[in-house]
Design an enzyme around this catalytic site. Sequence first.
Site, PDB file in Angstrom:
ATOM      1  N   GLY A  29      88.633  13.672  28.146  1.00  0.00           N
ATOM      2  CA  GLY A  29      89.690  14.671  27.408  1.00  0.00           C
ATOM      3  C   GLY A  29      89.146  15.014  25.766  1.00  0.00           C
ATOM      4  O   GLY A  29      88.069  14.597  25.607  1.00  0.00           O
ATOM      5  N   ASN A  30      90.094  15.623  25.134  1.00  0.00           N
ATOM      6  CA  ASN A  30      89.701  15.762  23.760  1.00  0.00           C
ATOM      7  C   ASN A  30      91.024  15.712  22.964  1.00  0.00           C
ATOM      8  O   ASN A  30      92.094  15.496  23.677  1.00  0.00           O
ATOM      9  CB  ASN A  30      89.203  17.196  23.688  1.00  0.00           C
ATOM     10  CG  ASN A  30      90.213  18.337  23.927  1.00  0.00           C
ATOM     11  OD1 ASN A  30      90.931  18.562  23.507  1.00  0.00           O
ATOM     12  ND2 ASN A  30      89.742  18.936  25.181  1.00  0.00           N
ATOM     13  N   ARG A  31      91.146  15.773  21.631  1.00  0.00           N
ATOM     14  CA  ARG A  31      92.229  15.511  20.878  1.00  0.00           C
ATOM     15  C   ARG A  31      93.167  16.556  20.510  1.00  0.00           C
ATOM     16  O   ARG A  31      94.128  16.611  19.801  1.00  0.00           O
ATOM     17  CB  ARG A  31      91.823  14.750  19.651  1.00  0.00           C
ATOM     18  CG  ARG A  31      91.441  13.167  19.865  1.00  0.00           C
ATOM     19  CD  ARG A  31      90.832  12.605  18.736  1.00  0.00           C
ATOM     20  NE  ARG A  31      91.819  13.083  17.390  1.00  0.00           N
ATOM     21  CZ  ARG A  31      91.082  13.456  16.492  1.00  0.00           C
ATOM     22  NH1 ARG A  31      89.691  13.311  16.118  1.00  0.00           N
ATOM     23  NH2 ARG A  31      91.659  13.884  15.332  1.00  0.00           N
ATOM     24  N   SER A  32      92.772  17.823  21.181  1.00  0.00           N
ATOM     25  CA  SER A  32      93.777  19.032  20.950  1.00  0.00           C
ATOM     26  C   SER A  32      95.187  18.711  21.405  1.00  0.00           C
ATOM     27  O   SER A  32      95.529  18.269  22.657  1.00  0.00           O
ATOM     28  CB  SER A  32      93.195  20.096  21.844  1.00  0.00           C
ATOM     29  OG  SER A  32      94.140  21.211  21.730  1.00  0.00           O
TER      30      SER A  32
END
Length: 230
Positions: A29-32
Amino acid sequence: ADTAALEGKRFLVSAGGTREPIDPVRYIGNRSSGKQGVAVAAAAAALGAKVVLLAANVDEAVLAEVAENPAVRVVPVGSAAELQSAALAASSGADVVIMAAAVSDYRVADVAEEKIRKEDSAGEPPTLTLVENPDILAELVHMRRPGQLLVGFAAETAASTDELLERGRRKLRRKGVDLLAVNAVGWNEGFESAENTLHILDRSGEVVANVSGTKQNTADALLHAVAAAL
Ligand code: C5P
Protein backbone atom coordinates in the site's frame (compact mmCIF):
# COMPACT_ATOMS: atom_id res chain seq x y z
CA ALA A 1 -13.54 31.97 -11.63
CA ASP A 2 -17.22 31.78 -10.91
CA THR A 3 -17.89 28.55 -9.07
CA ALA A 4 -21.64 28.93 -9.80
CA ALA A 5 -20.81 26.88 -12.93
CA LEU A 6 -20.40 23.82 -10.67
CA GLU A 7 -24.00 23.88 -9.42
CA GLY A 8 -25.74 20.65 -10.46
CA LYS A 9 -22.61 19.23 -12.10
CA ARG A 10 -21.87 15.53 -11.54
CA PHE A 11 -18.45 14.81 -10.10
CA LEU A 12 -16.53 11.56 -9.87
CA VAL A 13 -13.74 11.89 -7.31
CA SER A 14 -11.28 9.24 -6.13
CA ALA A 15 -9.50 9.45 -2.79
CA GLY A 16 -7.11 7.43 -0.67
CA GLY A 17 -4.62 4.80 -1.68
CA THR A 18 -5.09 1.35 -3.19
CA ARG A 19 -3.95 -1.82 -1.44
CA GLU A 20 -2.68 -4.70 -3.50
CA PRO A 21 -3.12 -8.03 -1.77
CA ILE A 22 -0.15 -10.36 -1.20
CA ASP A 23 -2.10 -13.01 0.71
CA PRO A 24 -5.32 -12.94 2.77
CA VAL A 25 -3.75 -10.81 5.50
CA ARG A 26 -1.06 -8.69 3.78
CA TYR A 27 -0.91 -6.00 1.15
CA ILE A 28 1.30 -3.48 -0.64
CA GLY A 29 0.00 0.00 0.00
CA ASN A 30 0.92 3.64 0.31
CA ARG A 31 0.49 6.37 2.89
CA SER A 32 -2.27 8.36 1.16
CA SER A 33 -4.92 9.17 3.79
CA GLY A 34 -7.64 10.30 1.40
CA LYS A 35 -7.89 13.69 3.13
CA GLN A 36 -7.25 15.70 -0.06
CA GLY A 37 -9.76 13.76 -2.19
CA VAL A 38 -12.41 13.84 0.54
CA ALA A 39 -11.87 17.60 0.89
CA VAL A 40 -12.38 17.96 -2.89
CA ALA A 41 -15.62 15.94 -2.68
CA ALA A 42 -16.89 18.01 0.25
CA ALA A 43 -16.01 21.30 -1.47
CA ALA A 44 -17.70 20.24 -4.73
CA ALA A 45 -20.86 19.24 -2.82
CA ALA A 46 -20.80 22.57 -0.96
CA LEU A 47 -20.85 24.31 -4.36
CA GLY A 48 -23.96 22.40 -5.44
CA ALA A 49 -22.39 19.46 -7.26
CA LYS A 50 -23.48 15.81 -6.97
CA VAL A 51 -20.50 13.64 -6.12
CA VAL A 52 -19.62 9.97 -6.38
CA LEU A 53 -16.59 9.45 -4.13
CA LEU A 54 -14.51 6.33 -4.75
CA ALA A 55 -12.80 5.88 -1.40
CA ALA A 56 -9.76 3.61 -1.46
CA ASN A 57 -9.06 2.51 2.10
CA VAL A 58 -10.06 5.82 3.65
CA ASP A 59 -10.52 5.82 7.44
CA GLU A 60 -14.00 6.42 8.83
CA ALA A 61 -12.70 9.50 10.63
CA VAL A 62 -11.60 11.05 7.33
CA LEU A 63 -14.86 10.05 5.60
CA ALA A 64 -16.87 11.64 8.43
CA GLU A 65 -16.56 14.97 6.59
CA VAL A 66 -18.94 13.70 3.89
CA ALA A 67 -20.71 10.77 5.57
CA GLU A 68 -23.95 12.66 6.28
CA ASN A 69 -23.92 14.65 3.06
CA PRO A 70 -26.78 13.55 0.76
CA ALA A 71 -24.93 15.05 -2.24
CA VAL A 72 -22.00 12.64 -1.79
CA ARG A 73 -22.29 8.92 -2.50
CA VAL A 74 -19.32 7.02 -1.08
CA VAL A 75 -18.20 3.84 -2.85
CA PRO A 76 -15.53 2.00 -0.88
CA VAL A 77 -12.82 0.21 -2.89
CA GLY A 78 -9.67 -1.70 -1.98
CA SER A 79 -7.34 -2.60 -4.83
CA ALA A 80 -6.55 -0.81 -8.09
CA ALA A 81 -8.70 -3.41 -9.91
CA GLU A 82 -11.69 -2.53 -7.72
CA LEU A 83 -11.07 1.18 -8.21
CA GLN A 84 -10.86 0.59 -11.96
CA SER A 85 -14.24 -1.18 -12.20
CA ALA A 86 -15.95 1.39 -9.99
CA ALA A 87 -14.40 4.27 -11.96
CA LEU A 88 -15.34 2.84 -15.35
CA ALA A 89 -18.91 2.18 -14.15
CA ALA A 90 -19.37 5.73 -12.85
CA SER A 91 -17.41 7.77 -15.39
CA SER A 92 -19.98 7.99 -18.17
CA GLY A 93 -22.34 9.89 -15.88
CA ALA A 94 -19.71 12.40 -14.76
CA ASP A 95 -19.17 15.94 -16.00
CA VAL A 96 -15.94 16.25 -14.02
CA VAL A 97 -13.56 13.45 -13.01
CA ILE A 98 -10.92 14.16 -10.36
CA MET A 99 -8.53 11.31 -9.66
CA ALA A 100 -6.91 12.16 -6.35
CA ALA A 101 -6.31 8.56 -5.25
CA ALA A 102 -2.79 7.18 -5.10
CA VAL A 103 -3.07 4.10 -7.29
CA SER A 104 -0.49 1.38 -6.98
CA ASP A 105 1.48 1.12 -10.21
CA TYR A 106 1.95 -2.62 -9.63
CA ARG A 107 0.11 -5.55 -8.09
CA VAL A 108 1.26 -8.99 -7.00
CA ALA A 109 1.13 -11.43 -9.91
CA ASP A 110 -0.02 -14.47 -7.93
CA VAL A 111 -1.93 -13.66 -4.76
CA ALA A 112 -1.43 -16.52 -2.26
CA GLU A 113 -4.68 -18.28 -1.30
CA GLU A 114 -3.32 -18.89 2.17
CA LYS A 115 -1.18 -16.85 4.49
CA ILE A 116 2.48 -17.09 3.48
CA ARG A 117 4.26 -18.73 6.44
CA LYS A 118 7.87 -18.28 7.38
CA GLU A 119 8.21 -21.92 8.41
CA ASP A 120 7.20 -23.00 4.88
CA SER A 121 9.91 -20.98 3.17
CA ALA A 122 12.95 -23.17 3.99
CA GLY A 123 14.99 -20.23 5.27
CA GLU A 124 14.70 -18.32 1.96
CA PRO A 125 12.86 -14.97 1.95
CA PRO A 126 9.95 -15.18 -0.52
CA THR A 127 10.12 -13.25 -3.80
CA LEU A 128 7.10 -11.26 -4.93
CA THR A 129 6.61 -10.95 -8.67
CA LEU A 130 4.79 -7.74 -9.61
CA VAL A 131 2.76 -6.93 -12.70
CA GLU A 132 1.74 -3.48 -13.90
CA ASN A 133 -1.72 -2.16 -13.06
CA PRO A 134 -3.79 -0.42 -15.74
CA ASP A 135 -3.57 3.38 -15.73
CA ILE A 136 -7.18 4.18 -14.83
CA LEU A 137 -6.91 7.90 -15.52
CA ALA A 138 -5.43 7.26 -18.97
CA GLU A 139 -8.34 4.91 -19.72
CA LEU A 140 -10.85 7.54 -18.61
CA VAL A 141 -9.14 10.13 -20.83
CA HIS A 142 -9.36 7.65 -23.69
CA MET A 143 -13.12 7.11 -23.09
CA ARG A 144 -13.86 10.75 -22.41
CA ARG A 145 -17.29 11.94 -23.50
CA PRO A 146 -17.78 15.40 -25.06
CA GLY A 147 -17.54 18.19 -22.53
CA GLN A 148 -16.17 15.96 -19.76
CA LEU A 149 -13.32 17.50 -17.79
CA LEU A 150 -10.56 15.25 -16.41
CA VAL A 151 -8.25 16.19 -13.57
CA GLY A 152 -5.23 14.23 -12.39
CA PHE A 153 -2.99 14.48 -9.38
CA ALA A 154 0.76 14.04 -9.45
CA ALA A 155 2.36 13.25 -6.13
CA GLU A 156 6.07 13.70 -6.69
CA THR A 157 9.25 13.86 -4.69
CA ALA A 158 11.52 16.55 -6.15
CA ALA A 159 14.54 18.56 -5.05
CA SER A 160 13.07 21.88 -6.20
CA THR A 161 9.79 23.44 -7.34
CA ASP A 162 11.23 23.69 -10.88
CA GLU A 163 11.90 19.97 -10.95
CA LEU A 164 8.44 19.32 -9.49
CA LEU A 165 6.76 21.40 -12.22
CA GLU A 166 8.88 19.81 -14.94
CA ARG A 167 7.79 16.35 -13.79
CA GLY A 168 4.22 17.65 -13.64
CA ARG A 169 4.33 18.99 -17.20
CA ARG A 170 5.63 15.70 -18.54
CA LYS A 171 2.86 13.85 -16.69
CA LEU A 172 0.24 16.28 -18.00
CA ARG A 173 1.28 15.60 -21.60
CA ARG A 174 1.55 11.86 -21.05
CA LYS A 175 -1.88 11.59 -19.46
CA GLY A 176 -3.78 14.07 -21.64
CA VAL A 177 -5.73 15.53 -18.71
CA ASP A 178 -7.30 19.01 -18.66
CA LEU A 179 -5.82 19.95 -15.29
CA LEU A 180 -3.08 18.45 -13.17
CA ALA A 181 -2.63 19.16 -9.48
CA VAL A 182 1.03 18.65 -8.68
CA ASN A 183 1.90 18.13 -5.06
CA ALA A 184 5.22 17.63 -3.37
CA VAL A 185 5.25 14.53 -1.22
CA GLY A 186 7.91 13.09 0.98
CA TRP A 187 8.54 11.57 4.35
CA ASN A 188 6.95 14.56 6.06
CA GLU A 189 4.83 16.36 3.50
CA GLY A 190 1.78 15.79 1.34
CA PHE A 191 0.55 12.33 2.30
CA GLU A 192 -1.19 11.94 5.67
CA SER A 193 -0.76 15.57 6.75
CA ALA A 194 -3.66 18.01 7.13
CA GLU A 195 -1.93 20.62 4.96
CA ASN A 196 -0.81 20.50 1.38
CA THR A 197 0.82 22.54 -1.38
CA LEU A 198 -0.65 22.24 -4.87
CA HIS A 199 0.61 23.67 -8.14
CA ILE A 200 -2.27 23.50 -10.58
CA LEU A 201 -1.37 23.22 -14.27
CA ASP A 202 -3.78 23.71 -17.14
CA ARG A 203 -3.70 21.79 -20.43
CA SER A 204 -0.96 24.00 -21.84
CA GLY A 205 1.28 23.43 -18.81
CA GLU A 206 0.67 26.93 -17.48
CA VAL A 207 0.52 27.26 -13.68
CA VAL A 208 -2.99 28.56 -12.98
CA ALA A 209 -2.66 28.43 -9.18
CA ASN A 210 -0.11 27.84 -6.47
CA VAL A 211 -1.78 27.20 -3.16
CA SER A 212 -0.57 26.14 0.27
CA GLY A 213 -2.81 25.56 3.24
CA THR A 214 -5.28 23.11 4.64
CA LYS A 215 -6.56 20.45 2.27
CA GLN A 216 -9.88 22.38 2.33
CA ASN A 217 -8.04 25.48 1.01
CA THR A 218 -6.29 23.53 -1.72
CA ALA A 219 -9.58 21.78 -2.63
CA ASP A 220 -11.28 25.17 -3.06
CA ALA A 221 -8.44 26.40 -5.30
CA LEU A 222 -8.72 23.27 -7.42
CA LEU A 223 -12.48 23.76 -7.85
CA HIS A 224 -11.91 27.36 -8.94
CA ALA A 225 -9.55 26.04 -11.60
CA VAL A 226 -12.17 23.42 -12.60
CA ALA A 227 -14.87 26.08 -12.90
CA ALA A 228 -12.57 28.21 -15.06
CA ALA A 229 -11.77 25.27 -17.30
CA LEU A 230 -15.38 24.08 -17.82
O1 C5P B 1 1.53 8.33 -13.13
P1 C5P B 1 1.04 8.68 -11.77
O2 C5P B 1 0.64 7.50 -10.94
O3 C5P B 1 1.92 9.62 -11.00
O4 C5P B 1 -0.29 9.51 -12.09
C1 C5P B 1 -1.04 10.01 -11.07
C2 C5P B 1 -2.46 10.25 -11.53
O5 C5P B 1 -2.94 9.14 -12.28
C3 C5P B 1 -3.40 10.37 -10.36
O6 C5P B 1 -4.47 11.22 -10.75
C4 C5P B 1 -3.84 8.93 -10.14
O7 C5P B 1 -5.09 8.87 -9.49
C5 C5P B 1 -3.91 8.41 -11.57
N1 C5P B 1 -3.57 6.98 -11.73
C6 C5P B 1 -4.53 6.10 -12.21
N2 C5P B 1 -4.20 4.77 -12.39
C7 C5P B 1 -2.97 4.33 -12.14
C8 C5P B 1 -1.97 5.22 -11.67
C9 C5P B 1 -2.32 6.54 -11.48
O8 C5P B 1 -5.66 6.52 -12.44
N3 C5P B 1 -2.67 3.05 -12.32
